[in-house]
Design an enzyme around this catalytic site. Structure first.
Site, PDB file in Angstrom:
ATOM      1  N   ASP A  35       0.817  -1.213   0.000  1.00 33.22           N
ATOM      2  CA  ASP A  35       0.000   0.000   0.000  1.00 33.22           C
ATOM      3  C   ASP A  35       0.851   1.263   0.000  1.00 33.22           C
ATOM      4  O   ASP A  35       0.623   2.188  -0.749  1.00 33.22           O
ATOM      5  CB  ASP A  35      -0.975  -0.009   1.198  1.00 33.22           C
ATOM      6  CG  ASP A  35      -0.300  -0.318   2.533  1.00 33.22           C
ATOM      7  OD1 ASP A  35       0.938  -0.523   2.574  1.00 33.22           O
ATOM      8  OD2 ASP A  35      -1.014  -0.356   3.553  1.00 33.22           O
ATOM      9  N   ASP A  46       7.213   3.702   3.110  1.00 34.35           N
ATOM     10  CA  ASP A  46       7.443   4.719   4.144  1.00 34.35           C
ATOM     11  C   ASP A  46       8.935   4.725   4.492  1.00 34.35           C
ATOM     12  O   ASP A  46       9.737   5.322   3.764  1.00 34.35           O
ATOM     13  CB  ASP A  46       6.528   4.378   5.332  1.00 34.35           C
ATOM     14  CG  ASP A  46       6.521   5.420   6.419  1.00 34.35           C
ATOM     15  OD1 ASP A  46       7.012   6.529   6.195  1.00 34.35           O
ATOM     16  OD2 ASP A  46       6.022   5.128   7.526  1.00 34.35           O
ATOM     17  N   GLY A  90      10.912   2.222   4.219  1.00 34.50           N
ATOM     18  CA  GLY A  90      11.575   1.375   3.223  1.00 34.50           C
ATOM     19  C   GLY A  90      11.891  -0.015   3.744  1.00 34.50           C
ATOM     20  O   GLY A  90      12.208  -0.914   2.962  1.00 34.50           O
ATOM     21  N   LEU A  97       9.575  -3.197   2.267  1.00 33.23           N
ATOM     22  CA  LEU A  97       9.822  -3.645   0.895  1.00 33.23           C
ATOM     23  C   LEU A  97      11.246  -4.136   0.696  1.00 33.23           C
ATOM     24  O   LEU A  97      11.477  -5.100  -0.041  1.00 33.23           O
ATOM     25  CB  LEU A  97       9.496  -2.532  -0.097  1.00 33.23           C
ATOM     26  CG  LEU A  97       8.024  -2.424  -0.485  1.00 33.23           C
ATOM     27  CD1 LEU A  97       7.842  -1.368  -1.555  1.00 33.23           C
ATOM     28  CD2 LEU A  97       7.475  -3.758  -0.988  1.00 33.23           C
ATOM     29  N   LYS A 133       5.803   7.792   0.571  1.00 36.23           N
ATOM     30  CA  LYS A 133       6.115   8.875   1.532  1.00 36.23           C
ATOM     31  C   LYS A 133       7.621   9.097   1.493  1.00 36.23           C
ATOM     32  O   LYS A 133       8.335   8.731   2.424  1.00 36.23           O
ATOM     33  CB  LYS A 133       5.760   8.388   2.942  1.00 36.23           C
ATOM     34  CG  LYS A 133       4.478   8.890   3.521  1.00 36.23           C
ATOM     35  CD  LYS A 133       4.439   8.527   5.010  1.00 36.23           C
ATOM     36  CE  LYS A 133       3.039   8.391   5.508  1.00 36.23           C
ATOM     37  NZ  LYS A 133       2.972   7.952   6.905  1.00 36.23           N
ATOM     38  N   ARG A 148     -10.106   0.745   6.508  1.00 38.89           N
ATOM     39  CA  ARG A 148      -9.596   0.085   5.303  1.00 38.89           C
ATOM     40  C   ARG A 148     -10.633   0.131   4.184  1.00 38.89           C
ATOM     41  O   ARG A 148     -10.308   0.026   3.010  1.00 38.89           O
ATOM     42  CB  ARG A 148      -9.236  -1.376   5.598  1.00 38.89           C
ATOM     43  CG  ARG A 148      -8.068  -1.558   6.556  1.00 38.89           C
ATOM     44  CD  ARG A 148      -7.643  -3.024   6.588  1.00 38.89           C
ATOM     45  NE  ARG A 148      -6.786  -3.339   7.717  1.00 38.89           N
ATOM     46  CZ  ARG A 148      -5.467  -3.174   7.745  1.00 38.89           C
ATOM     47  NH1 ARG A 148      -4.843  -2.698   6.695  1.00 38.89           N
ATOM     48  NH2 ARG A 148      -4.763  -3.503   8.803  1.00 38.89           N
TER      49      ARG A 148
HETATM   50  P1  XMP Z   1       7.898   0.900   5.857  1.00 39.11           P
HETATM   51  O1  XMP Z   1       8.201   1.925   6.913  1.00 39.11           O
HETATM   52  O2  XMP Z   1       8.418  -0.448   6.219  1.00 39.11           O
HETATM   53  O3  XMP Z   1       6.345   0.853   5.978  1.00 39.11           O
HETATM   54  O4  XMP Z   1       8.258   1.366   4.485  1.00 39.11           O
HETATM   55  C1  XMP Z   1       5.484   0.237   5.167  1.00 39.11           C
HETATM   56  C2  XMP Z   1       4.271  -0.126   5.984  1.00 39.11           C
HETATM   57  O5  XMP Z   1       4.009   0.869   6.981  1.00 39.11           O
HETATM   58  C3  XMP Z   1       2.641   1.094   7.121  1.00 39.11           C
HETATM   59  N1  XMP Z   1       2.413   2.552   6.980  1.00 39.11           N
HETATM   60  C4  XMP Z   1       1.227   3.163   7.035  1.00 39.11           C
HETATM   61  N2  XMP Z   1      -0.009   2.658   7.205  1.00 39.11           N
HETATM   62  N3  XMP Z   1      -0.927   4.816   7.013  1.00 39.11           N
HETATM   63  C5  XMP Z   1      -1.073   3.501   7.183  1.00 39.11           C
HETATM   64  O6  XMP Z   1      -2.207   3.055   7.306  1.00 39.11           O
HETATM   65  C6  XMP Z   1       0.264   5.413   6.846  1.00 39.11           C
HETATM   66  O7  XMP Z   1       0.356   6.634   6.680  1.00 39.11           O
HETATM   67  C7  XMP Z   1       1.423   4.523   6.859  1.00 39.11           C
HETATM   68  N4  XMP Z   1       2.749   4.735   6.718  1.00 39.11           N
HETATM   69  C8  XMP Z   1       3.313   3.496   6.787  1.00 39.11           C
HETATM   70  C9  XMP Z   1       1.978   0.270   6.057  1.00 39.11           C
HETATM   71  O8  XMP Z   1       1.461  -0.866   6.661  1.00 39.11           O
HETATM   72  C10 XMP Z   1       3.071  -0.145   5.104  1.00 39.11           C
HETATM   73  O9  XMP Z   1       2.860  -1.426   4.582  1.00 39.11           O
END
Ligand code: XMP
Length: 179
Positions: A102, A105, A107, A110, A133, A167
């Protein structure tokens, strides 16, 4: 859970639908034969369903699987630690994987998952996210396909949640904390 509202719509339903088709146009143009789409649960479920429907327009027929990773729990900031709760079952040796999440953020999610699936013998692993983001990255990682750039605030809807709520929203909304 903190007092909040989700009234502000950042990206509406029609804009998402157009962008999903645009992403699939790009993906299909570069798509090899043995494509497996892997979604990271729970957040990717709605995005992935719409991507899959859009592949139909290109006569591309990917296999599909999901994996479940540990998430934020009840907070809104990433721990940086990723754990597998449920792994894929599909055979991906030699396959070209499209990994779908989705939001990108920090990183960590992934980067971890791409390495995991490459280690299972995929020929290639490309990544696709609805939201990016960029400003919040703590490790170097870029998605191959990204729908929209978003600023550094917490967003929900179209699969994304706050405490497993919202969701179902057909759009992306900003969470406004009231305390
Ligand atoms: P990373 O930090 O690992 O994060 O890149 C990816 C996961 O963080 C969650 N995430 C969010 N979920 N609103 C959400 O509902 C947000 O603004 C947000 N930012 C990060 C999400 O589960 C994603 O898979």
């Amino acid at each position: 859970m903190r007092a909040h509202d989700v009234k502000e719509i950042l990206i509406d339903k029609a804009t998402i639908a157009r962008r999903v088709d645009g992403l699939v146009d790009d993906i299909a143009a570069e798509s090899p034969g043995n494509l497996v789409v892997v979604g990271i649960l729970k957040g990717s479920f709605m995005f992935l369903a719409d991507l899959m429907r859009s592949f139909y327009r290109h006569d591309v027929h990917p296999r599909i699987d999901f994996l479940t990773l540990s998430s934020y729990g009840s907070g809104t900031s990433s721990s940086g630690k990723v754990e597998i709760i449920h792994d894929i079952r599909e055979e991906i040796v030699g396959a070209d994987v499209l990994l779908v999440d989705d939001i990108l953020d920090t990183g960590h999610t992934l980067a971890f998952t791409k390495k995991l699936l490459s280690g299972y013998g995929a020929r290639s692993v490309r990544t696709c996210v609805l939201l990016d983001k960029k400003a919040h990255r703590t490790i170097e990682f870029e998605a191959d396909y990204a729908g929209f750039l978003v600023d550094d605030h917490f967003v929900v809807g179209y699969g994304l949640d706050y405490n497993n709520l919202y969701r179902e929203l057909p759009h992306i909304a900003k969470v406004r904390f009231l305390d």
